[in-house]
Each structure stands twice: as C-alpha cells, then as structure tokens.
Motif scaffolding. Structure first.
Motif, PDB file in Angstrom:
ATOM      1  N   ILE A   3       0.841  -1.212   0.000  1.00  0.00           N
ATOM      2  CA  ILE A   3       0.000   0.000   0.000  1.00  0.00           C
ATOM      3  C   ILE A   3       0.870   1.254   0.000  1.00  0.00           C
ATOM      4  O   ILE A   3       1.693   1.451   0.899  1.00  0.00           O
ATOM      5  CB  ILE A   3      -0.955   0.007   1.209  1.00  0.00           C
ATOM      6  CG1 ILE A   3      -1.789  -1.285   1.224  1.00  0.00           C
ATOM      7  CG2 ILE A   3      -1.872   1.231   1.164  1.00  0.00           C
ATOM      8  CD1 ILE A   3      -2.671  -1.435   2.447  1.00  0.00           C
ATOM      9  N   HIS A  16      -2.534   2.915   5.420  1.00  0.00           N
ATOM     10  CA  HIS A  16      -1.691   1.755   5.701  1.00  0.00           C
ATOM     11  C   HIS A  16      -2.025   1.195   7.085  1.00  0.00           C
ATOM     12  O   HIS A  16      -1.850   1.887   8.086  1.00  0.00           O
ATOM     13  CB  HIS A  16      -0.220   2.171   5.641  1.00  0.00           C
ATOM     14  CG  HIS A  16       0.700   1.014   5.495  1.00  0.00           C
ATOM     15  ND1 HIS A  16       1.057   0.223   6.568  1.00  0.00           N
ATOM     16  CD2 HIS A  16       1.310   0.492   4.404  1.00  0.00           C
ATOM     17  CE1 HIS A  16       1.868  -0.737   6.118  1.00  0.00           C
ATOM     18  NE2 HIS A  16       2.029  -0.588   4.821  1.00  0.00           N
ATOM     19  N   TYR A 384       7.319  -0.119   4.149  1.00  0.00           N
ATOM     20  CA  TYR A 384       6.244   0.217   3.217  1.00  0.00           C
ATOM     21  C   TYR A 384       6.352  -0.518   1.875  1.00  0.00           C
ATOM     22  O   TYR A 384       5.489  -0.372   1.015  1.00  0.00           O
ATOM     23  CB  TYR A 384       6.178   1.738   3.021  1.00  0.00           C
ATOM     24  CG  TYR A 384       5.653   2.432   4.279  1.00  0.00           C
ATOM     25  CD1 TYR A 384       4.291   2.448   4.563  1.00  0.00           C
ATOM     26  CD2 TYR A 384       6.522   3.027   5.189  1.00  0.00           C
ATOM     27  CE1 TYR A 384       3.810   3.048   5.712  1.00  0.00           C
ATOM     28  CE2 TYR A 384       6.054   3.630   6.342  1.00  0.00           C
ATOM     29  CZ  TYR A 384       4.701   3.641   6.604  1.00  0.00           C
ATOM     30  OH  TYR A 384       4.215   4.229   7.745  1.00  0.00           O
TER      31      TYR A 384
END
Ligand code: NAD
Length: 395
Positions: A3, A16, A384
């Motif tokens: 994401i 997130h 991430y």
C-alpha cells in the motif's frame, strides 16, 4: 497488498494498516509517559472516536485513566483492491491495545446523526456499562441527514456577508496562490449550522438522559476553534464559525441539564489548529498551520492532538482543581497558539510567503509529514515495500 500513498488534493485515498497502528501506538506511548489521571473518567462515550481529537480523547481516557471506552464513528472498511479508511485501522489498533491492557473497548460504526445509531449505542451502554461519566462529542462531517425530517444538509466552508480573498497553499504541490471565496447564501449558512452546530449533541445528551444512562455528575465536552484574525473570515466569522456559535449555545443548554444531574457539566474546549482530515479541507488554514508549526516548534510549545487532549484532561478536567474557563465559559487549549509572540510572528511572516520561500518560511515539510501520518505513512519501523493485509475486521 503493498500500500502506497495516493494523495488527491487534500485527501489521501489509501491508508496503511500497520502505519495507522504504529501512529496509535505513538499516542498511547505519550499518554503512558505522563502521570496517570487521578479521579479520571471511568466509562466514556466518544462520538467521533476514530481520528483526530476524538481518537486522542479515547486514547487519553483509556490509557491515562483506565476507562472503558465506547467509540462511535463513520468509517469505510476495505474493499476488493482498496484499503479501509484510516479511522477503521486506528480503531482496530486502539481497541486491541485497550483490550490487551484489560480494558473494555467496543465500537459502533455508522451515522452518528441517525436515530438508529443512537439507539444501538444506548442499548450497548445499558447492557455493558450501566451509566457513563464522560461524553466527548468530536464529529467533523461534511453532511447530515436529519433524523426527523430526512432532509440532507451539506456544510460549506465559506465567508459570510462578503467574499474573501487571501493566500492559500496547495500542500501537495507546494504552490502558494491567492484564492477568492464567494460568501455563503442563507441556505448554506443554515445547512452548515445544521451539520456542525449543536443540535445533534443535544439530541445525544437528551437520549442518554432520558434512558438514565448518565451517571450522576457526568460531563460532556465538544471541541471548537477560534484562531487568529488572518483566518477569521473563513473560520470564526464564516459558516463554520456560526455553527460553532450554535455549538456554544448547545453547551450552555446541556450544561444546565447536567448540573441538575448530580452536579455534572458540559463545556466547549477551544483547541489548537492541527493537521487532521477535517482541517486540511479548509482553504487558507493549512498555510496558517504550516507557519504556526514552525514558530511553535522553535519555541518548544508545539503540540499534536494527543498532547492537547492529555493536557486538557490532566490540567483542567481531572486536575482536582477548578477548571479555568474564559469569559464565555470555554476552556482555552489554544492558549499557547494564541500567545502574542506567536501571533505577531505569524502576522509578520504571512505577507512574505511565496511558493519560492515556502520551505524556508514555513514548516510545510512538517505539515506534509503530519498529513501522511494521518493515513499511516511515514511512520518509523514500518516497511512500506512489504505486503500487508488490508482486510482487517472491526473488533
Ligand atoms: P476528524 O476528521 O479527524 O474526525 C472526525 C470524526 O468524526 C471521525 O471519527 C469520523 O469518523 C467522525 N464522523 C464524521 N461524520 C460522522 C458521522 N456521520 N457519524 C459518525 N461519525 C462521524 O476531525 P477533527 O479535526 O478531530 O475534528 C473534531 C472536532 O474538533 C470538530 O468539532 C472540529 O471542529 C474540532 N477542532 C478541530 C481542530 C483542528 O485543527 N483539526 C481545531 C480545533 C477544534
């Protein structure tokens, strides 16, 4: 799913889950780093509990005072190929943390303006909690379907009486420009008051009182903003300011009935301007916040939502001393923001800001990183690039 942030104007359309959970953990850690609240709340209803000041109120009540919390909010779960809204993930994180600390935490996701959600909330309080001692009213909504008429009212952020021209910033692109906003018409003014004024808060408090679900001495707090002259046309004297005046009217009415209920009270806390999903939608205000952050950080007086609400509870509501009210009966958590040395500096910097010097004269970088954090991005310790499960069930 991996994401990434997708910013569209003043919203980010992705969130997130692990980042939102880490953000909530930062807030919990802040509250735990402070002395526990003596005589703090024990059974708390937070209306608008999933983000911003409402989430901060829930975290402070639970982790500063060991309170049972019931949160009401309006958030969208994940869908195929699309993460949920940040408030969804925040709520799962705060609920899991509260329960693992042995605290009661339950949630109701739906339209707080509706009779149905009020009924569900009252039923849950009756079954699980008996009576509550604190109600936080922290809704920020663009629309309200009126429960009695079925009419749909939309709030607008416009000046009243005359058009308003001032500087604004596109926080995503870093462009400073001049914006002119036409004044609201009578209908828009009335609609904004219907959405963001005090009627719904009164309906909640009346429903709780009628059902005898308010403990003797129960308190209720709603949040407002005043800010400096540079934003008055769009805020204090604009449509939202008129709605906030109505919230103050409601505070007085609710206060009278709570006083009769074992010496309780209701009041408005005027909070600091902060980056939240609600404030990022207001023209001009994000530029003001970017300047303010720079000045307050330099003075060491900068606070976020959690620091503000922890201070509200610790130094005012549950300090064991009388609450300090201003002349209009409000608590002023914007006291550090409104200090003359800060406001004089804002007035000096404001006319100088351009696209070219935005990064040096303002804390636009801090604004952007706070904004991304609202959606769970930019948190330390989160990978991430990693796959993350977006489909989390509400607890
Ligand atoms: P926010 O957008 O972060 O939070 C709004 C909350 O309301 C969320 O929990 C959302 O789910 C909930 N909500 C919205 N519509 C709903 C509905 N129909 N039913 C149920 N829940 C609904 O906003 P915020 O900035 O924390 O604002 C909260 C209050 O604080 C507002 O009254 C705002 O005016 C006030 N305030 C904000 C600032 C600021 O700078 N952000 C400053 C002072 C006061």
């Amino acid at each position: 799913m991996v994401i990434k942030p997708k910013v569209r104007g003043f919203v980010c359309v992705t969130a997130h889950p692990a980042g939102c959970a880490a953000h909530v953990q930062e807030w919990i850690a802040h509250v735990k780093s402070q002395p526990p609240l003596k005589g703090g709340p024990k059974k708390v209803l937070v209306i608008g509990s999933s983000t911003g000041y409402g989430l901060a109120s829930r975290v402070t009540a639970a982790f500063g005072s060991g309170a049972a919390t019931l949160g009401v909010f309006f958030e969208r779960p994940s869908e195929e190929g699309r993460p949920a809204t940040p408030g969804w993930y925040n709520t799962i994180a705060v609920t899991a943390a509260a329960r693992s600390a042995g605290l009661y935490a339950k949630n109701i996701n739906g339209d707080a303006f509706s009779d149905e959600i009020k009924r569900q909330t009252l039923d849950l309080i009756r079954t699980d909690l008996g009576q509550i001692d604190l109600v936080i009213y922290s809704l920020a909504s663009p629309r309200r379907t009126h429960p009695k008429t079925g009419g749909v009212h939309k709030s607008v952020l416009k000046p009243v009486g005359q058009s308003y021209t001032n500087k604004t910033v596109d926080t995503d692109k870093g462009l400073v420009s001049t914006i002119t906003i036409e004044p609201a018409n009578e209908q828009e003014i009335a609609d904004t008051v219907t959405v963001m004024g005090g009627e719904d808060w009164e309906m909640w408090m009346q429903a709780l009182a009628d059902a005898k679900l308010l403990a003797p001495g129960a308190q209720s707090i709603a949040y407002s903003y005043i800010g400096p002259q540079v934003t008055w046309a769009i805020y204090k004297n604009g449509t939202i300011g008129l709605a906030k005046n109505d919230l103050e009217r409601a505070a007085k009415a609710i206060d009278s009935s709570l006083k009769a209920n074992g010496g309780g009270r209701a009041f408005i806390s005027v909070n600091k301007a902060l980056v939240t999903q609600a404030s990022s939608a207001i023209p001009v205000v994000p530029l003001y916040i970017s300047i303010l952050y720079k000045l307050m950080k330099a003075k060491g007086t900068h606070e976020g939502c959690i620091e503000q609400i922890q201070r509200l509870f610790a130094t005012q509501v549950y300090s064991g001393k009388p609450i300090q009210f201003d002349e209009a009966g409000r608590v002023r958590l914007d006291d550090w923001e409104m200090r003359p040395e800060i406001q004089n500096a804002v007035t000096e910097i404001w006319p100088q800001v351009t696209t070219e010097n935005l990064t040096s004269l303002t804390d636009i970088a801090g604004y952007r990183s706070e904004f991304m954090k609202l959606f769970g991005f930019g948190l330390p310790g989160i990978n991430y690039e990693a796959e993350v499960e977006p489909h989390l069930l509400m607890l």
